[in-house]
Design a protein around this motif. Structure first.
Motif: not given
Length: 66
Positions: A1-13
């Motif tokens: 599950x490491x290669x999952x899609x990240x959200x705007x908030x997650x990529x910002x963090x």
């Protein structure tokens, strides 16, 4: 599950920036993002390559001057 899609908030963090900055980078600096309905999603490896290649660094000072 490491290669999952990240959200705007997650990529910002992950990058240490605000979600507003993420949206600005999508619009003005070609941050690699994928639209899924109304949501933007990101692959961490694509974003890492974009950062290594200079990503927003080239124009970030110009944006502040505008």
């Amino acid at each position: 599950m490491e290669d999952r899609w990240l959200s705007v908030d997650e990529i910002g963090k992950y990058l240490g920036v605000s979600s507003d900055t993420v949206y600005r980078w999508i619009d003005k600096h070609a941050l690699p993002a994928h639209r899924m309905g109304r949501l933007w999603k990101f692959k961490k490896d694509e974003v890492d390559e974009w950062v290594k290649a200079g990503g927003a660094a080239d124009k970030s000072r110009q944006d502040q001057a505008e």
